[in-house]
Design an enzyme around this catalytic site. Structure first.
Site, PDB file in Angstrom:
ATOM      1  N   ASP A   1     116.905 -33.932 -10.449  1.00  0.00           N
ATOM      2  CA  ASP A   1     117.821 -35.077 -10.877  1.00  0.00           C
ATOM      3  C   ASP A   1     118.490 -36.116  -9.983  1.00  0.00           C
ATOM      4  O   ASP A   1     118.435 -35.739  -8.532  1.00  0.00           O
ATOM      5  CB  ASP A   1     118.623 -34.357 -11.895  1.00  0.00           C
TER       6      ASP A   1
ATOM      7  N   ASP B   1     128.850 -25.315 -18.359  1.00  0.00           N
ATOM      8  CA  ASP B   1     128.655 -25.591 -19.851  1.00  0.00           C
ATOM      9  C   ASP B   1     127.285 -25.319 -20.111  1.00  0.00           C
ATOM     10  O   ASP B   1     126.721 -25.452 -21.342  1.00  0.00           O
ATOM     11  CB  ASP B   1     128.764 -27.019 -19.955  1.00  0.00           C
TER      12      ASP B   1
ATOM     13  N   HIS C   1     124.238 -26.220 -18.399  1.00  0.00           N
ATOM     14  CA  HIS C   1     123.079 -27.068 -18.150  1.00  0.00           C
ATOM     15  C   HIS C   1     122.275 -26.638 -17.119  1.00  0.00           C
ATOM     16  O   HIS C   1     122.752 -25.834 -16.410  1.00  0.00           O
ATOM     17  CB  HIS C   1     123.576 -28.471 -18.139  1.00  0.00           C
TER      18      HIS C   1
ATOM     19  N   GLU D   1     122.247 -31.637 -20.491  1.00  0.00           N
ATOM     20  CA  GLU D   1     123.740 -31.092 -21.207  1.00  0.00           C
ATOM     21  C   GLU D   1     123.356 -30.479 -22.608  1.00  0.00           C
ATOM     22  O   GLU D   1     122.214 -30.471 -23.112  1.00  0.00           O
ATOM     23  CB  GLU D   1     124.409 -32.395 -21.197  1.00  0.00           C
TER      24      GLU D   1
HETATM   25  C1  F6R Z   1     121.450 -29.901  -9.573  1.00  0.00           C
HETATM   26  C2  F6R Z   1     121.360 -29.474 -10.962  1.00  0.00           C
HETATM   27  C3  F6R Z   1     122.588 -28.623 -11.796  1.00  0.00           C
HETATM   28  C4  F6R Z   1     123.311 -27.765 -10.734  1.00  0.00           C
HETATM   29  C5  F6R Z   1     124.643 -27.242 -11.722  1.00  0.00           C
HETATM   30  C6  F6R Z   1     125.432 -26.426 -10.778  1.00  0.00           C
HETATM   31  O1  F6R Z   1     120.561 -30.570  -9.207  1.00  0.00           O
HETATM   32  O2  F6R Z   1     120.329 -29.416 -11.546  1.00  0.00           O
HETATM   33  O3  F6R Z   1     121.892 -28.007 -12.707  1.00  0.00           O
HETATM   34  O4  F6R Z   1     122.457 -26.692 -10.384  1.00  0.00           O
HETATM   35  O5  F6R Z   1     125.316 -28.369 -12.157  1.00  0.00           O
HETATM   36  O6  F6R Z   1     125.712 -26.768  -9.814  1.00  0.00           O
HETATM   37  P1  F6R Z   1     126.478 -26.101  -8.627  1.00  0.00           P
HETATM   38  O7  F6R Z   1     125.203 -25.488  -7.784  1.00  0.00           O
HETATM   39  O8  F6R Z   1     127.099 -27.181  -7.692  1.00  0.00           O
HETATM   40  O9  F6R Z   1     127.421 -25.129  -9.176  1.00  0.00           O
END
Ligand code: F6R
Length: 259
Positions: A66, A135, A137, A142
């Protein structure tokens, strides 16, 4: 369902995933890796960087999950910058083989389709590294995201913007929109490896692995994948009802199986 591996530390998880990636590249020198950003995958990238000599990365390609929309790629927290800093440079990947969705406003209308075409042209993703948001995702899909979705623009939830404010000077600076591989794109990868560390992830992990399969918890899409591995530390495993079974299965795992 996913295979769940409970490890004592994030570093141990990083070492396990690095083993798997090194074996993948040895078997398939043109392997295509799916990269996540955020804090979670850093132990994997660190473990790989420390074992650079064991891999020939010259034919390996990679696709990030992303990118923020409208954030200049030169911004230190654009995912293009993060991937360059955390993965491309330490591992010595060829920059031209490492792709990140294009979040530039001028081309955003077709950026999703372009990214899907590039993944297809590379032959699809062999191993996709995933983190999970509090959450639920994955990527930036989301709650409510379609299981069939492909790379497209999404609006970040207030929770995700709060969670990611730690990378910016303030929450207001976290972009409102992102472009992310869809759940359908992620499902097309041949092997999914989801990592989660810390008690803040315990509820999302339990929901993803053991809860109902629902778009309200996008991580639950892993239950529909034929090869999904979930690697968590004790804190992130705390709400798993079947933790004892996962430990038992892993302790008795045939050595030829790999991850
Ligand atoms: C980032 C992504 C998100 C993260 C998620 C957890 O490329 O795809 O799904 O993996 O927001 O973020 P962290 O690892 O910072 O807790």
């Amino acid at each position: 369902m996913a295979e769940v591996i409970i490890v004592p530390s994030a570093d141990e998880a990083g070492a396990l995933v690095a083993d798997e990636i090194i074996a993948l590249i040895a078997a398939k020198p043109s392997a295509v890796l799916g990269l996540a950003t955020g804090s979670t995958p850093l132990p994997v990238y660190r473990a790989l960087a420390s074992r650079r000599d064991e891999m020939d990365l010259s034919s390996v390609s990679a696709f990030a999950l992303d990118e923020y929309v409208g954030l200049p790629v030169t911004h230190a927290e654009s995912y293009r910058s993060v991937i360059t800093r955390e993965v491309v440079e330490p591992l010595g990947l060829k920059p031209s083989r490492v792709h990140v969705p294009n979040g530039a406003l001028e081309t955003i209308e077709h950026a999703g389709e372009d990214y899907e075409a590039a993944i297809e042209e590379a032959g699809g993703i062999d191993l996709q590294i995933l983190g999970i948001g509090t959450d639920g995702h994955i990527g930036f899909n989301e709650p409510g995201s379609s299981f069939a979705s492909r790379t497209r623009v999404k609006t970040l939830t207030a929770q995700t913007r709060r969670d990611n404010a730690r990378f910016f000077a303030s929450e207001d600076e976290v972009p409102m929109h992102c472009i992310t591989q869809g759940l359908g794109t992620i499902q097309s990868a041949r092997h999914l490896v989801l990592l989660a560390f810390g008690s803040g992830k315990a509820r999302a992990v339990a929901g993803a692995v053991e809860g109902p399969v629902t778009a309200s918890l996008p991580g639950s899409a892993l239950q529909l994948h034929r090869r999904a591995t979930v690697i968590v530390d004790e804190e992130a495993a705390a709400e798993l009802a079947n933790a004892d079974y996962y430990r038992h299965a892993y302790a008795n795992k045939p050595s030829w199986q790999g991850l």
